[in-house]
Design a protein around this motif. Structure first.
Motif, PDB file in Angstrom:
ATOM      1  N   MET A 108       3.619  10.389  -7.167  1.00  0.00           N
ATOM      2  CA  MET A 108       4.798  10.916  -7.979  1.00  0.00           C
ATOM      3  C   MET A 108       4.596  11.916  -8.917  1.00  0.00           C
ATOM      4  SD  MET A 108       7.939   9.867  -7.096  1.00  0.00           S
ATOM      5  CE  MET A 108       8.436  10.258  -8.703  1.00  0.00           C
ATOM      6  N   PRO A 109       3.411  11.778  -9.553  1.00  0.00           N
ATOM      7  CA  PRO A 109       2.874  12.835 -10.710  1.00  0.00           C
ATOM      8  C   PRO A 109       2.679  14.281  -9.980  1.00  0.00           C
ATOM      9  CG  PRO A 109       1.836  10.788 -11.181  1.00  0.00           C
ATOM     10  CD  PRO A 109       2.698  10.470  -9.787  1.00  0.00           C
TER      11      PRO A 109
ATOM     12  N   VAL B  46       4.774  17.753 -10.481  1.00  0.00           N
ATOM     13  CA  VAL B  46       4.082  19.011 -10.818  1.00  0.00           C
ATOM     14  C   VAL B  46       4.512  20.055  -9.863  1.00  0.00           C
ATOM     15  CG1 VAL B  46       1.893  19.988 -11.207  1.00  0.00           C
ATOM     16  CG2 VAL B  46       2.207  17.974 -12.045  1.00  0.00           C
ATOM     17  N   LEU B  47       4.424  19.683  -8.604  1.00  0.00           N
ATOM     18  CA  LEU B  47       4.724  20.626  -7.419  1.00  0.00           C
ATOM     19  C   LEU B  47       6.282  21.215  -7.958  1.00  0.00           C
ATOM     20  CD1 LEU B  47       4.083  22.106  -4.971  1.00  0.00           C
ATOM     21  CD2 LEU B  47       4.871  20.309  -3.787  1.00  0.00           C
TER      22      LEU B  47
ATOM     23  N   VAL C 177       0.790  -1.291  -0.009  1.00  0.00           N
ATOM     24  CA  VAL C 177      -0.126   0.070   0.062  1.00  0.00           C
ATOM     25  C   VAL C 177       1.055   1.256   0.003  1.00  0.00           C
ATOM     26  CG1 VAL C 177      -1.343   1.311   1.379  1.00  0.00           C
ATOM     27  CG2 VAL C 177      -2.043  -1.168   1.054  1.00  0.00           C
ATOM     28  N   VAL C 178       1.846   1.168   0.756  1.00  0.00           N
ATOM     29  CA  VAL C 178       2.922   2.437   0.801  1.00  0.00           C
ATOM     30  C   VAL C 178       3.543   2.629  -0.717  1.00  0.00           C
ATOM     31  CG1 VAL C 178       4.933   3.464   2.044  1.00  0.00           C
ATOM     32  CG2 VAL C 178       3.258   2.216   3.352  1.00  0.00           C
ATOM     33  N   VAL C 179       3.942   1.603  -1.208  1.00  0.00           N
ATOM     34  CA  VAL C 179       4.444   1.886  -2.451  1.00  0.00           C
ATOM     35  C   VAL C 179       3.648   2.153  -3.633  1.00  0.00           C
ATOM     36  CG1 VAL C 179       5.530   0.286  -4.378  1.00  0.00           C
ATOM     37  CG2 VAL C 179       6.153  -0.082  -1.983  1.00  0.00           C
ATOM     38  N   ALA C 180       2.438   1.595  -3.472  1.00  0.00           N
ATOM     39  CA  ALA C 180       1.347   1.987  -4.474  1.00  0.00           C
ATOM     40  C   ALA C 180       0.845   3.456  -4.068  1.00  0.00           C
ATOM     41  CB  ALA C 180       0.071   1.266  -3.994  1.00  0.00           C
ATOM     42  N   ALA C 181       0.834   4.176  -2.833  1.00  0.00           N
ATOM     43  CA  ALA C 181       0.591   5.229  -2.516  1.00  0.00           C
ATOM     44  C   ALA C 181       1.722   6.188  -3.183  1.00  0.00           C
ATOM     45  CB  ALA C 181       0.507   5.549  -1.092  1.00  0.00           C
ATOM     46  N   PHE C 182       2.983   5.896  -2.942  1.00  0.00           N
ATOM     47  CA  PHE C 182       4.131   6.625  -3.514  1.00  0.00           C
ATOM     48  C   PHE C 182       4.024   6.847  -4.841  1.00  0.00           C
ATOM     49  CE2 PHE C 182       8.547   6.914  -4.771  1.00  0.00           C
ATOM     50  CZ  PHE C 182       8.894   8.227  -4.081  1.00  0.00           C
ATOM     51  N   VAL C 183       3.898   5.661  -5.430  1.00  0.00           N
ATOM     52  CA  VAL C 183       3.770   5.687  -7.171  1.00  0.00           C
ATOM     53  C   VAL C 183       2.643   6.603  -7.565  1.00  0.00           C
ATOM     54  CG1 VAL C 183       3.272   4.410  -9.155  1.00  0.00           C
ATOM     55  CG2 VAL C 183       4.644   3.407  -7.336  1.00  0.00           C
TER      56      VAL C 183
ATOM     57  N   GLY D 148      13.718  15.084 -11.804  1.00  0.00           N
ATOM     58  CA  GLY D 148      14.080  15.326 -10.360  1.00  0.00           C
ATOM     59  C   GLY D 148      12.837  15.845  -9.634  1.00  0.00           C
ATOM     60  N   ILE D 149      12.740  15.425  -8.585  1.00  0.00           N
ATOM     61  CA  ILE D 149      11.661  15.851  -7.651  1.00  0.00           C
ATOM     62  C   ILE D 149      12.032  16.844  -6.560  1.00  0.00           C
ATOM     63  CG2 ILE D 149      10.048  13.642  -7.958  1.00  0.00           C
ATOM     64  CD1 ILE D 149      11.193  12.768  -5.185  1.00  0.00           C
TER      65      ILE D 149
END
Length: 274
Positions: free
Chosen positions: A23-24, A28-29, A14-20, A45-46
């Motif tokens: 990401m978009p 954008v931010l 769930v944590v991995v899915a939430a991070f993925v 880069g983020i």
């Protein structure tokens, strides 16, 4: 032991899915905080470095942006309040009042779910044009109040409320409206909160009907106004400005979800289990 390991694996997924999923939004931010000179060289880069708020300052310098924000707030709040009132009244009537033709009327309301929005766009536009109501808050709000899904949600919720509660109120000489207002409506707070949040979200992001009925820039909602800015400023202000527009438009919705996420989950769980 096995159950604990399974729970940890599920939590990790769930944590991995939430991070993925996030990401978009992080990307954008990041782009909204980078100078255009850096964005020309790379958009990877983020972590925004160097950082700048110039894109947001440029967005707010556009004279009509605060007016568009006000329009969106008025339309979203007005649509949400009216939808909650109409849907709760209709849902209670369908669930608890045995009137002639109740089933036929309910099926007719639900048939509205099968009518695509584009099919009624032209006659709706002509009707409001004949009434000279375009470029008003009424024209932005009224067509969206016909919400079959809200009626269905509240009907299902009220059907699940034990009738003993109403019977106890009737023994205290409570009338139909008092039972609805003092007993049923407080019990339906989770469902109302869920419906209200989704209605507000829909109203805030709505684009098709507002772009048709609002032809004067002063009556644009935020989604329509920022859409017009993308065409006018994209070439001159660059990618950072476009990303700042996206952040500016989506930030209120993200805050709303964070504040009311408990009620959303509770409302979906309650109504989905009936």
């Amino acid at each position: 032991m096995n159950r604990t390991l399974t729970d940890r694996l599920i939590l990790a997924l769930v944590v991995v899915a939430a991070f993925v999923w996030m990401m978009p939004m992080l990307w954008v931010l990041t782009l909204s905080l980078k100078p255009n000179e850096e964005l020309v060289r790379s958009t990877n880069g983020i972590i925004p470095w160097p950082r700048t708020l110039e894109h947001f300052a440029t967005l707010l310098r556009v004279s009509l942006t605060p007016r568009w924000l006000l329009n969106s707030v008025v339309v979203a709040l007005g649509m949400t309040a009216a939808t909650l009132l109409l849907s709760s009244l209709a849902g209670y009537a369908f669930a608890r009042i045995d009137f002639p033709g109740r089933r036929a009327v309910f099926l007719l309301v639900m048939a509205g779910l099968m009518v695509p929005e584009q099919a009624i766009l032209v006659p709706l536009h002509a009707m409001f044009a004949d009434w000279e109501l375009h470029n008003t808050y009424f024209s932005l709000i009224a067509p969206r109040l016909a919400g079959p899904m809200g009626v269905f949600l509240m009907t299902q919720f009220f059907k699940a409320v034990p009738r003993e509660l109403e019977e106890a109120a009737e023994l205290d000489n409570a009338g139909r409206f008092k039972i609805f207002w003092s007993v049923m409506l407080p019990l339906s707070r989770p469902a109302l909160t869920t419906l209200g949040i989704f209605t507000f979200l829909f109203a805030w992001n709505d684009f098709l009907w507002p772009v048709v009925t609002a032809t004067q820039p002063e009556m644009y909602t935020l989604s329509v106004g920022l859409g017009s800015l993308q065409g006018n400023f994209a070439m001159s202000e660059g990618l950072g400005f476009l990303m700042a527009s996206a952040v500016f438009a989506s930030a209120p919705m993200l805050i709303l979800y964070i504040v009311f996420q408990r009620y959303i989950v509770q409302g979906i769980a309650i109504t989905g289990g009936k």
